[in-house]
Design an enzyme around this catalytic site. Structure first.
Site, mmCIF file in Angstrom:
data_model
loop_
_atom_site.group_PDB
_atom_site.id
_atom_site.type_symbol
_atom_site.label_atom_id
_atom_site.label_comp_id
_atom_site.label_asym_id
_atom_site.label_seq_id
_atom_site.Cartn_x
_atom_site.Cartn_y
_atom_site.Cartn_z
ATOM 1 N N LYS A 22 2.720 -9.342 16.224
ATOM 2 C CA LYS A 22 3.526 -10.209 15.341
ATOM 3 C C LYS A 22 3.416 -11.668 15.791
ATOM 4 O O LYS A 22 3.357 -12.580 14.974
ATOM 5 C CB LYS A 22 5.002 -9.768 15.325
ATOM 6 C CG LYS A 22 5.295 -8.455 14.647
ATOM 7 C CD LYS A 22 4.863 -8.385 13.187
ATOM 8 C CE LYS A 22 5.691 -9.232 12.249
ATOM 9 N NZ LYS A 22 5.326 -8.986 10.824
ATOM 10 N N ASN A 42 0.830 -1.215 0.000
ATOM 11 C CA ASN A 42 0.000 0.000 0.000
ATOM 12 C C ASN A 42 0.860 1.258 0.000
ATOM 13 O O ASN A 42 0.333 2.366 0.072
ATOM 14 C CB ASN A 42 -0.979 0.003 1.192
ATOM 15 C CG ASN A 42 -0.267 0.141 2.530
ATOM 16 O OD1 ASN A 42 0.961 0.182 2.594
ATOM 17 N ND2 ASN A 42 -1.034 0.210 3.605
ATOM 18 N N TYR A 94 3.502 -4.226 19.322
ATOM 19 C CA TYR A 94 4.071 -4.763 18.077
ATOM 20 C C TYR A 94 4.413 -6.239 18.247
ATOM 21 O O TYR A 94 4.077 -7.079 17.412
ATOM 22 C CB TYR A 94 5.327 -3.955 17.692
ATOM 23 C CG TYR A 94 6.126 -4.553 16.545
ATOM 24 C CD1 TYR A 94 5.687 -4.413 15.229
ATOM 25 C CD2 TYR A 94 7.314 -5.260 16.780
ATOM 26 C CE1 TYR A 94 6.410 -4.965 14.167
ATOM 27 C CE2 TYR A 94 8.036 -5.814 15.733
ATOM 28 C CZ TYR A 94 7.584 -5.665 14.432
ATOM 29 O OH TYR A 94 8.305 -6.223 13.393
#
Ligand SMILES: NC(=O)c1ccc[n+]([C@@H]2O[C@H](COP(=O)([O-])OP(=O)(O)OC[C@H]3O[C@@H](n4cnc5c(N)ncnc54)[C@H](O)[C@@H]3O)[C@@H](O)[C@H]2O)c1
Length: 327
Positions: free
Chosen positions: A154, A32, A150
């Site tokens: 993940k 993106n 994060y």
């Protein structure tokens, strides 16, 4: 092979795209462009678009049309690297992080399921999945202990990979990457100390170190990481699970600074500011399993890798450096 690469315009993704094309494979690249650069895919676009071995699709991995894109190219393998990669951003906006890294990963897995894709290789985070382990280097069976949004997201991605493997027989390999460095890593970013320090010293600034510089990391060169992705992408279907990808060595932030300063002949000493929250003090990954199952070992040592990265930085920062000379 026919491959889909998500996060293809990013640092690691674009290096993987170049390698896949160089070895004769067909690539559909999805990104993106939120942090990735189209310029990273210049070589791929120039060399391979005309013979249709390379296609770039600007799209978000959260978009519903992802399934149609994947089904349309019927890939043998999906390399899923698209992610929100900024640790600080995950702390200030954990929902944004989870949307990209959890919901985005689920959408990629759904596209794999609907498109009957047999193999998926996921960029997991070896630097954050274990928290602060008692023994280093740490191996994959040690209890996971993610301590930032994060890291949680993940790891959730890895767990979804496992669940989809159980439910639908998808062969999944999660490569738990250490601190990756090399050409195309953003020198203006928060992470990637080697390019960030390199840029500071090249432009005559002082590098900023969070904390006293004794924090240590396991630095692995991007070409070695791409080699692990290539091996995982063509592994037999029975090869599944999480594999650490690193060097096993701990190097402190101060040592990295010294190495770069020596490579550039810079006398500048770093500036120290308060350590960031959510960051670990020390990590190094045991890669015995990747060696045994994938035949993978790191080949580029830190001095060589830093040299190659600095050489790339000279070119990448040429306009900035020219402006400084002219100023
Ligand atoms: N660099 C490291 O040291 C490291 C370590 C462990 C794991 N990883 C993982 O490796 C992968 C690649 O990291 P990188 O360092 O190349 O980062 P990067 O930011 O250069 O690449 C990520 C790419 O994903 C794209 N992207 C982000 N969100 C997207 C979305 N919703 N839809 C489509 N594209 C999107 C970005 O535009 C970018 O091109 C990430 O999954 C990251 O978590 C990296």
């Amino acid at each position: 092979m026919r491959a889909v690469v998500t996060g293809a315009a990013g640092f690691i993704g674009s290096t993987l795209v170049d390698r896949l094309l160089h070895e004769g494979h067909q690539v559909v690249a999805i990104d993106n462009l939120s942090t990735g650069l189209l310029a990273n895919l210049d070589q791929a676009r120039r060399t391979y678009r005309l013979n249709r071995r390379f296609t770039f699709v600007q799209n978000d991995i959260l978009a519903p049309e992802l399934s149609d894109i994947v089904a349309g190219c019927a890939p043998d393998v999906i390399f899923h690297l698209a992610a929100q990669v900024n640790l600080r951003a995950s702390i200030t906006d954990p929902q944004f992080d989870a949307r990209n890294n959890v919901l985005g990963t689920i959408n990629v897995l759904e596209a794999a399921r609907k498109g009957d894709v047999k193999r998926i290789v996921y960029a997991a985070s070896g630097g954050s999945r274990y928290g602060a382990p008692e023994q280093l280097p740490v191996h994959e069976a040690v209890r996971t202990d993610p301590i930032s949004p994060y890291a949680v997201a993940k790891l959730a991605g890895e767990m979804y990979m496992r669940a989809y493997a159980e439910m639908y027989g998808l062969s999944q390999i999660c490569l738990a990457l250490a601190n990756v460095y090399g050409p195309r890593q953003n020198p203006h970013g928060e992470a990637g100390v080697i390019t960030v320090f390199g840029r500071a010293l090249l432009t005559g600034d002082r590098a900023t170190i969070y904390g006293d510089g004794s924090a240590s990391r396991d630095y692995v060169y991007v070409d070695d990481v791409v080699d692990a992705f290539m091996r995982a992408g063509s592994a037999p279907h029975g090869t599944v699970g999480t594999y650490n990808i690193g060097t096993g060595s701990q190097v402190t932030v101060l040592e990295v600074h010294q190495l770069i300063a020596a490579a550039l002949g810079s006398p500048a000493s770093p500036t120290h500011i308060a350590a960031k929250s959510g960051e670990l003090h020390a990590i190094a990954l045991d890669t015995t399993k990747a060696h045994q199952d994938l035949g993978w070992s790191p080949r580029v040592d830190l001095v060589d890798g830093v040299g190659r990265t600095i050489e790339w930085l000279h070119g990448a920062l040429a306009p900035e450096l020219a402006e400084l000379v002219g100023a």
